[in-house]
Motif scaffolding. Sequence first.
Motif, mmCIF file in Angstrom:
data_model
loop_
_atom_site.group_PDB
_atom_site.id
_atom_site.type_symbol
_atom_site.label_atom_id
_atom_site.label_comp_id
_atom_site.label_asym_id
_atom_site.label_seq_id
_atom_site.Cartn_x
_atom_site.Cartn_y
_atom_site.Cartn_z
ATOM 1 N N THR A 280 3.728 16.300 3.542
ATOM 2 C CA THR A 280 4.010 14.855 3.389
ATOM 3 C C THR A 280 4.152 14.288 1.792
ATOM 4 O O THR A 280 3.174 14.668 1.506
ATOM 5 C CB THR A 280 3.573 13.759 4.173
ATOM 6 N N ALA A 281 5.342 13.954 1.342
ATOM 7 C CA ALA A 281 5.404 13.402 0.150
ATOM 8 C C ALA A 281 5.178 11.966 0.262
ATOM 9 O O ALA A 281 5.787 11.334 0.859
ATOM 10 C CB ALA A 281 6.805 13.672 -0.481
ATOM 11 N N ARG A 282 4.234 11.585 -0.826
ATOM 12 C CA ARG A 282 3.810 10.014 -0.862
ATOM 13 C C ARG A 282 4.337 9.393 -1.907
ATOM 14 O O ARG A 282 3.815 9.743 -3.203
ATOM 15 C CB ARG A 282 2.434 9.879 -0.293
ATOM 16 N N MET A 283 4.807 8.160 -2.202
ATOM 17 C CA MET A 283 5.243 7.698 -3.240
ATOM 18 C C MET A 283 4.526 6.148 -3.194
ATOM 19 O O MET A 283 4.544 5.523 -2.020
ATOM 20 C CB MET A 283 6.667 7.420 -3.619
ATOM 21 N N LEU A 284 3.529 5.682 -4.197
ATOM 22 C CA LEU A 284 3.045 4.531 -4.291
ATOM 23 C C LEU A 284 3.978 3.467 -5.042
ATOM 24 O O LEU A 284 4.665 3.622 -6.147
ATOM 25 C CB LEU A 284 1.756 4.566 -5.252
ATOM 26 N N VAL A 285 4.126 2.395 -4.170
ATOM 27 C CA VAL A 285 5.156 1.291 -4.976
ATOM 28 C C VAL A 285 4.142 0.231 -5.212
ATOM 29 O O VAL A 285 3.664 -0.458 -4.509
ATOM 30 C CB VAL A 285 6.271 0.934 -3.855
ATOM 31 N N PHE A 307 2.783 2.453 0.543
ATOM 32 C CA PHE A 307 3.013 3.856 0.571
ATOM 33 C C PHE A 307 4.487 3.983 1.296
ATOM 34 O O PHE A 307 4.530 3.868 2.409
ATOM 35 C CB PHE A 307 1.789 4.634 1.426
ATOM 36 N N TRP A 308 5.351 4.680 0.575
ATOM 37 C CA TRP A 308 6.418 5.215 1.029
ATOM 38 C C TRP A 308 6.596 6.714 1.354
ATOM 39 O O TRP A 308 6.114 7.467 0.153
ATOM 40 C CB TRP A 308 7.579 4.868 -0.132
ATOM 41 N N GLU A 309 6.779 7.070 2.470
ATOM 42 C CA GLU A 309 6.303 8.511 2.885
ATOM 43 C C GLU A 309 7.599 9.395 3.454
ATOM 44 O O GLU A 309 8.328 8.484 3.994
ATOM 45 C CB GLU A 309 5.316 8.675 3.820
ATOM 46 N N ALA A 310 7.496 10.569 3.127
ATOM 47 C CA ALA A 310 8.532 11.462 3.553
ATOM 48 C C ALA A 310 8.045 12.684 4.295
ATOM 49 O O ALA A 310 7.349 13.346 3.576
ATOM 50 C CB ALA A 310 9.906 11.772 2.490
ATOM 51 N N GLU A 311 8.001 12.666 5.644
ATOM 52 C CA GLU A 311 7.245 13.966 6.125
ATOM 53 C C GLU A 311 8.076 15.445 5.989
ATOM 54 O O GLU A 311 9.262 15.333 5.607
ATOM 55 C CB GLU A 311 7.154 13.598 7.778
ATOM 56 N N ASN A 312 7.240 16.424 6.122
ATOM 57 C CA ASN A 312 7.891 17.601 6.431
ATOM 58 C C ASN A 312 8.604 17.996 5.128
ATOM 59 O O ASN A 312 10.011 18.203 5.085
ATOM 60 C CB ASN A 312 8.452 17.755 7.552
ATOM 61 N N ALA A 313 8.351 17.895 4.079
ATOM 62 C CA ALA A 313 9.185 17.950 2.626
ATOM 63 C C ALA A 313 9.597 19.463 2.812
ATOM 64 O O ALA A 313 8.586 20.342 2.431
ATOM 65 C CB ALA A 313 8.544 17.431 1.468
ATOM 66 N N GLN A 314 10.848 19.711 2.718
ATOM 67 C CA GLN A 314 11.165 21.245 2.396
ATOM 68 C C GLN A 314 11.702 21.629 1.189
ATOM 69 O O GLN A 314 11.692 22.574 0.459
ATOM 70 C CB GLN A 314 12.356 21.640 3.614
ATOM 71 N N ASN A 315 12.317 20.398 0.478
ATOM 72 C CA ASN A 315 12.841 20.585 -0.934
ATOM 73 C C ASN A 315 12.291 19.347 -1.795
ATOM 74 O O ASN A 315 11.692 18.577 -1.044
ATOM 75 C CB ASN A 315 14.468 20.533 -0.904
ATOM 76 N N ASP A 316 12.337 19.127 -3.157
ATOM 77 C CA ASP A 316 12.228 18.007 -3.597
ATOM 78 C C ASP A 316 12.405 16.818 -3.051
ATOM 79 O O ASP A 316 13.736 16.915 -2.508
ATOM 80 C CB ASP A 316 12.669 18.290 -5.145
#
Length: 594
Positions: A280-285, A307-316
């Motif tokens: 999971t990619a996590r971005m702090l806002v 926390f803005w999140e994107a699960e199962n990152a396969q690419n950037d």
Amino acid sequence: MKTIFKYLLGAALTTACAAPSSAAETADGGNGKLTFLLTGASFSVPENGWFEIGCEDLGAEAVNKAVSGEAIYHTARRMNLGTFYTPEELDNIDVFVIGHVHNQNVANEQWLKENWEDYTNIASTTDYSVAYDYVIKRYIADCKALKDNPESKYYGTEDGKPVKIMFCTHWHDSRTTYNPAIRKLAAKWGFPLVKFDENIGFSRLDAATPEEQPSLRFAHDTETIGGVKYGWHPLRGSNSYIQRRMAQIFVEEARTYLGLDVPFDYALTPASPLVVKGETARMLVNFKAGHYPFSIDGNAITTCPYFWEAENAQNDVTFNASSVLDANGTAAASGSAKATVMVADKVIPCSYDSFVHQAEQSKGHADAQTLDLKNGDGWSRRIYVTFPLADVPDDAARIGIRLYYESVVPGKLNNENRPLDGIETLELGGNTSTYTANLSWDNHHNHVFEPVTSAQLTQNMLESYVGWDVTDFVKDKILEGASNVTFRISTPYQWRALSRFTASESTSNPGKGPQMLIAFPRGATGIKNSFVPAKAITVNGLTINNPAGEHVSVISVDGRTAIRSSETAIDLSALLPGIYIAVAGNESVKFVIH
């Protein structure tokens, strides 16, 4: 790709009055900053955070003289003795914030005097109305008297220093004696009121039963008023929802009162700049100013940081917010419109990890299961991690290191167990020294570390990675011929919580020890180029170009701060020859003065 929004919690505002249009027009001493002075008791001491967060968002200096367990009459007594502020401090104060909120009638006029000099018993009074009246009248008189002080910048003016005072309600509406009284006092004097009770987001009247008072969920202890139990002291710490909400209310009142331009804005910061494929990619806002709740592309946000999140990152993963609004529908002024978390092409485990412990000064911890971090109380701990550079490509698009945040032991405040759920700043320093199992607190000062960058840590990040972008530092060391790099992680705050990260020797979290992650250049492979933000600061000869007016610190390699400035062009001509690091936020630039 599925994007997951996680909701935590957030604030609002009101009020009016006129004043200068910018901080620089009223700021002291020419440093371009307003100075706010706060007096209060346990709701206002620095451990809370609302005042300091608010001043930071306002771009102001915070002078906090609140003392736990005190009342407004203690401030009055100090003013009577001339010890509450020095003449120099008074000269520099732009706004005096009174945060004494005990549940007393502070608007009773029965014992009030015409002038502050008429109060002959101020040294012994415990009357809250008298004390409030004395503090206000004495401050006004002290400000006016600066016109006769040759050492004051207001010397020779007609009326001395302009008087700016702000009052505060209690943090919610349970104090039915104080809150109405302070409104009467604000109306009488014409000073603005920070209406925490109106804008905190809940009311005592919302409770279906006494046991369901909403303030209880935001407090660490209770008080009983009129037979009803309410939340007493709000949860402390700069990441506490309630403190951040209070900060926003304070900012909006101050902005309106002073006519300041404090635009609603936001910034994106990766929790870790690189992840492994499938994570999971996590971005702090982080939001600044504006009215709660915020929204990102229509999703309600009631916490900061979010926390803005994107699960199962396969690419950037590029986090791109097309619409960021506050509760009034105001769009963010600019913000960091997008930022990218990259998927690593190579993972390099550490070759050495350990920590040093102030209470175990001669002991090494190279074989420990965790890497411990703490500051304060004589139990400070710092983390050391070494990585080999033989397999790091010269043309890497991004290089990052990361630690797995395994657990936290809440600390104490004034010997009381209290949750200090705040943002911790994790400072990263680097060098090319080689360490052994003999590293201990006794000898850990033997090596100099260059400041590299910093990262944010909150308890919401438990059981996930926190990381730092070390691309420039590592590439510089490769060019210098280094075979390895060592990083030291420390925190500058007296934060009594003990944060534990997974060590490479861990048997409970195997494979989650410290890692260096590397992303190869994008382009020819068909993978889109990574987002590389523009440099906030650059060094050109004897000048630091700082177009955004960032707060820049110039630090020598021995750790001394040589310059602090927010000027757009920072003059370096006074520096002695040597190696320096210019630090602005999460960015650092190394340069040499010959």
